[in-house]
Design a protein around this motif. Structure first.
Motif, PDB file in Angstrom:
ATOM      1  N   GLN A  89      -0.511  -5.586 -18.746  1.00 37.68           N
ATOM      2  CA  GLN A  89       0.127  -6.842 -18.340  1.00 37.68           C
ATOM      3  C   GLN A  89       1.602  -6.964 -18.738  1.00 37.68           C
ATOM      4  OE1 GLN A  89      -2.154 -10.309 -19.346  1.00 37.68           O
ATOM      5  NE2 GLN A  89      -0.689 -11.748 -18.470  1.00 37.68           N
ATOM      6  N   PRO A  90       2.012  -6.524 -19.948  1.00 33.56           N
ATOM      7  CA  PRO A  90       3.417  -6.731 -20.316  1.00 33.56           C
ATOM      8  C   PRO A  90       4.405  -5.821 -19.603  1.00 33.56           C
ATOM      9  CG  PRO A  90       2.007  -6.406 -22.262  1.00 33.56           C
ATOM     10  CD  PRO A  90       1.221  -5.991 -21.062  1.00 33.56           C
ATOM     11  N   TRP A  91       3.919  -4.828 -18.884  1.00 36.10           N
ATOM     12  CA  TRP A  91       4.800  -3.782 -18.376  1.00 36.10           C
ATOM     13  C   TRP A  91       5.728  -4.246 -17.256  1.00 36.10           C
ATOM     14  CZ3 TRP A  91       4.419   1.903 -18.857  1.00 36.10           C
ATOM     15  CH2 TRP A  91       3.706   2.278 -20.000  1.00 36.10           C
ATOM     16  N   ILE A  92       5.222  -4.997 -16.297  1.00 38.61           N
ATOM     17  CA  ILE A  92       5.984  -5.265 -15.071  1.00 38.61           C
ATOM     18  C   ILE A  92       7.001  -6.370 -15.326  1.00 38.61           C
ATOM     19  CG2 ILE A  92       5.847  -5.965 -12.650  1.00 38.61           C
ATOM     20  CD1 ILE A  92       2.932  -4.888 -12.695  1.00 38.61           C
ATOM     21  N   THR A  93       8.281  -6.014 -15.218  1.00 40.33           N
ATOM     22  CA  THR A  93       9.364  -6.968 -15.466  1.00 40.33           C
ATOM     23  C   THR A  93      10.085  -7.395 -14.195  1.00 40.33           C
ATOM     24  OG1 THR A  93      10.866  -5.105 -15.916  1.00 40.33           O
ATOM     25  CG2 THR A  93       9.767  -6.130 -17.815  1.00 40.33           C
ATOM     26  N   HIS A  94       9.976  -6.600 -13.133  1.00 41.59           N
ATOM     27  CA  HIS A  94      10.694  -6.899 -11.888  1.00 41.59           C
ATOM     28  C   HIS A  94       9.803  -6.579 -10.697  1.00 41.59           C
ATOM     29  CE1 HIS A  94      13.929  -6.629 -14.796  1.00 41.59           C
ATOM     30  NE2 HIS A  94      14.758  -7.171 -13.937  1.00 41.59           N
ATOM     31  N   ARG A  95       9.948  -7.381  -9.639  1.00 43.18           N
ATOM     32  CA  ARG A  95       9.205  -7.154  -8.402  1.00 43.18           C
ATOM     33  C   ARG A  95      10.155  -7.202  -7.212  1.00 43.18           C
ATOM     34  NH1 ARG A  95       3.649  -7.382  -8.715  1.00 43.18           N
ATOM     35  NH2 ARG A  95       2.806  -8.142 -10.708  1.00 43.18           N
ATOM     36  N   LEU A  96       9.841  -6.421  -6.181  1.00 43.79           N
ATOM     37  CA  LEU A  96      10.604  -6.458  -4.946  1.00 43.79           C
ATOM     38  C   LEU A  96       9.709  -6.002  -3.799  1.00 43.79           C
ATOM     39  CD1 LEU A  96      13.009  -3.381  -4.803  1.00 43.79           C
ATOM     40  CD2 LEU A  96      11.434  -3.734  -6.680  1.00 43.79           C
ATOM     41  N   LYS A  97      10.093  -6.389  -2.586  1.00 47.59           N
ATOM     42  CA  LYS A  97       9.363  -5.997  -1.390  1.00 47.59           C
ATOM     43  C   LYS A  97       9.888  -4.650  -0.876  1.00 47.59           C
ATOM     44  CE  LYS A  97       6.985  -9.880  -0.997  1.00 47.59           C
ATOM     45  NZ  LYS A  97       5.514  -9.905  -1.163  1.00 47.59           N
ATOM     46  N   LEU A  98       9.023  -3.894  -0.215  1.00 46.79           N
ATOM     47  CA  LEU A  98       9.417  -2.588   0.305  1.00 46.79           C
ATOM     48  C   LEU A  98      10.643  -2.697   1.210  1.00 46.79           C
ATOM     49  CD1 LEU A  98       8.827   0.451   0.582  1.00 46.79           C
ATOM     50  CD2 LEU A  98       7.346  -0.109   2.525  1.00 46.79           C
ATOM     51  N   ALA A  99      10.646  -3.699   2.099  1.00 42.57           N
ATOM     52  CA  ALA A  99      11.762  -3.838   3.039  1.00 42.57           C
ATOM     53  C   ALA A  99      13.086  -4.132   2.338  1.00 42.57           C
ATOM     54  CB  ALA A  99      11.454  -4.933   4.060  1.00 42.57           C
ATOM     55  N   ASP A 100      13.013  -4.654   1.103  1.00 40.36           N
ATOM     56  CA  ASP A 100      14.228  -5.029   0.377  1.00 40.36           C
ATOM     57  C   ASP A 100      14.761  -3.925  -0.517  1.00 40.36           C
ATOM     58  OD1 ASP A 100      14.086  -7.559   1.510  1.00 40.36           O
ATOM     59  OD2 ASP A 100      12.870  -8.368  -0.140  1.00 40.36           O
ATOM     60  N   VAL A 101      14.082  -2.775  -0.566  1.00 40.95           N
ATOM     61  CA  VAL A 101      14.496  -1.699  -1.472  1.00 40.95           C
ATOM     62  C   VAL A 101      15.937  -1.256  -1.239  1.00 40.95           C
ATOM     63  CG1 VAL A 101      14.107   0.743  -2.029  1.00 40.95           C
ATOM     64  CG2 VAL A 101      12.195  -0.863  -2.026  1.00 40.95           C
ATOM     65  N   PRO A 102      16.390  -1.008   0.007  1.00 43.58           N
ATOM     66  CA  PRO A 102      17.773  -0.534   0.171  1.00 43.58           C
ATOM     67  C   PRO A 102      18.825  -1.481  -0.403  1.00 43.58           C
ATOM     68  CG  PRO A 102      16.525  -0.170   2.193  1.00 43.58           C
ATOM     69  CD  PRO A 102      15.660  -1.017   1.300  1.00 43.58           C
TER      70      PRO A 102
END
Length: 338
Positions: free
Chosen positions: A305-318
């Protein structure tokens, strides 16, 4: 379908009409739900990843859903949630024959040597899918990172009476830390960043932390009751740190290198022989390691649980990866949602 590829260092490109995969014998079709961003991806983006060619579809830390289990399903069925073992080995070479498919002489790692998971659908050998009825896609995507650390601890053959120094509290170092804690050995974590050391203390319960610097050896001896650590695991991939490890183990101790860099490791030979050190590399992980980790996470013995600090969508990667992920010291683990 949408596909994100790393065209050159620092340059992602999106393709919206990439063909859907067709299945070869033994392959399953999976839908990718989560992609963990790891040091390999960051190094490839920066142009510092060994064994790498451009362009490449990144993504090897994957949480997936089986769509079609294929002709040789290995117990899988449509709808199964799985973690992906992304190391495609030949099964014939001496390493494979001797039970070490993680260092196959013709190894192809997804997202490094062959295209990975930054796309909705991927064909993967069914034998490389490890299912869980309990874990969610975030947890399944983190299994590969944890496996890297678990395998390094397996290589180190750590016992409860060992004093283990882990150098580097990035994602791979944290995965090593998780499994050193399981052994019950005395654990010391060293890093240059106080924020990461604080995370180890506050989130993982690490008792002993040391800031890298001139006084580090004295601090290590103080923690060890006058002795240096019996085992040093370097997870930095930094040449200065890796070469400095030869001064840190106790006589008769061992060193495990998890990180890597493009270059040579050199050391003082009399110092090496005087201490009779054992030096090991640790590459990838074994199939059984994936199954063991899934069982540990399911049982609540490893907390992701503590690991994930950031999230993004696949389409937004570039757009978002260069701006918010690459080079950002606040990123521990970024998770891409597909």
């Amino acid at each position: 379908m949408l596909q994100i590829s790393l065209q050159n260092p620092g340059q992602f490109a999106a393709t919206h009409d990439a063909p859907e995969p067709t299945l070869a014998p033994g392959e399953a079709l999976v839908r990718v739900h989560r992609i963990g961003v790891c040091g390999t991806d960051l190094h490839a983006f920066a142009g510092k990843q060994p064994f790498f060619n451009y362009p490449r579809v990144l993504g090897h830390e994957l949480g997936v859903e089986v769509i079609n289990p294929g002709s040789d399903p290995h117990g899988l069925k449509a709808g199964d949630r799985c973690s992906v073992e992304p190391y495609i080995n030949c099964g014939r070479c001496i390493a494979c024959r001797r039970g070490k498919p993680n260092c196959c002489t013709d190894l192809k790692v997804m997202g490094v040597h062959i295209d990975g998971g930054m796309r909705p659908l991927v064909a993967i050998p069914a034998r490389k899918l490890h299912k869980s009825e309990k874990l969610n896609y975030d947890q399944l995507a983190l299994v590969e990172t944890l496996a890297i650390g678990a395998h390094a601890v397996e290589r180190a053959d750590i016992k409860k009476d060992d004093v283990v120094l882990v150098i580097g509290a990035g994602p791979i170092g944290l995965s090593v830390i998780q499994f050193v804690l399981v052994t019950g050995a005395t654990l010391i974590v060293m890093d240059v960043a106080e924020s990461r050391l604080a995370f180890c203390r506050d989130q993982l319960g690490v008792k002993h932390t040391v800031t890298a610097g001139p006084s580090a050896i004295d601090e290590l001896k103080k923690i060890g009751g006058g002795d240096l650590p019996t085992c040093v695991i370097d997870a930095t991939g930094n040449p200065k740190s890796m070469m400095g490890t030869f001064d840190l183990p106790a006589h008769g101790g061992r060193i495990v290198f998890v990180g890597l860099f493009q270059g040579d490791v050199t050391f003082n030979d009399p110092n090496f022989h005087r201490r009779e050190l054992t030096v090991m590399g640790s590459r990838n992980a074994l199939p059984a390691t994936f199954r063991d980790i899934i069982a540990l996470v399911e049982a609540g013995k490893v907390n992701t649980q503590p690991w994930i600090t950031h999230r993004l969508k696949l389409a937004d990667v570039p757009e978002i990866f260069p701006r918010d992920i690459s080079g950002n010291p606040a990123v521990l683990k970024a998770m891409i949602e597909v």
